[in-house]
Scaffold this active site. Sequence first.
Site, PDB file in Angstrom:
ATOM      1  CE  LYS A  79      -3.953  -2.366   2.152  1.00  0.00           C
ATOM      2  NZ  LYS A  79      -4.594  -2.120   3.235  1.00  0.00           N
ATOM      3  CG  ASN A 132      -3.916  -1.883   7.120  1.00  0.00           C
ATOM      4  OD1 ASN A 132      -3.362  -2.021   5.754  1.00  0.00           O
ATOM      5  ND2 ASN A 132      -4.740  -3.030   7.737  1.00  0.00           N
ATOM      6  CG  HIS A 187      -5.424  -6.212   0.280  1.00  0.00           C
ATOM      7  ND1 HIS A 187      -6.046  -6.309  -0.004  1.00  0.00           N
ATOM      8  CD2 HIS A 187      -5.272  -7.467  -1.461  1.00  0.00           C
ATOM      9  CE1 HIS A 187      -7.489  -7.397  -0.205  1.00  0.00           C
ATOM     10  NE2 HIS A 187      -6.844  -7.753  -1.317  1.00  0.00           N
ATOM     11  CD  GLU A 211      -9.100  -9.287  -3.625  1.00  0.00           C
ATOM     12  OE1 GLU A 211     -10.206  -9.259  -2.344  1.00  0.00           O
ATOM     13  OE2 GLU A 211      -7.757  -9.459  -3.567  1.00  0.00           O
TER      14      GLU A 211
END
Length: 140
Positions: free
Chosen positions: A11, A114, A117, A128
């Site tokens: 991320k 965080n 993913h 995805e």
Amino acid sequence: MALERTFSMIKPDATRRNLTGAITRMLEEAGLRVIASRRVWMSRREAEGFYAVHKERPFFGELVDSMSSGPTIVQVLEGENAIARNREVMGATNPANAAEDTIRKVHALSIGENSVHGSDAPETAAQEIKYWFSDTEIVG
Ligand code: RTP
Ligand code: MG
């Protein structure tokens, strides 16, 4: 057990801190192989589409803001039990609850930032992967 594939993202909070290599190394050391990878700065629309399952949740706006705030590394990982293995090495969603030596324990800043993913089931992994990659970009 047969090889399984899962979808992973590093991320923006992590790419901003130059942790692409450190996190990829933790994935590799967990027995996962990167078989597709691309750096993308996703639009708000792409983030909304990707996280559509969370659109009614109170944190949705924040999540979309954060995921479109900088570059992300999208990856397909392959390995035995890849989906569960990846979730294990990622650690709990809230880094305060993450086990020692997990990516989120070592690198995450907060529940919203965080660092990674990972798909949570075979159906979401397939969806995805397809959201970000064409078949020819995945080289197993
Ligand atoms: P991810 O989908 O990103 O791998 O994370 P996850 O399965 O561990 O967590 P999930 O419940 O799917 O939530 C997706 C992401 O939304 C952010 N979140 N913020 N502020 C909050 O209470 C909250 N709850 C979730 C997190 O960044 C989480 O990774
Ligand atoms: Mg999730």
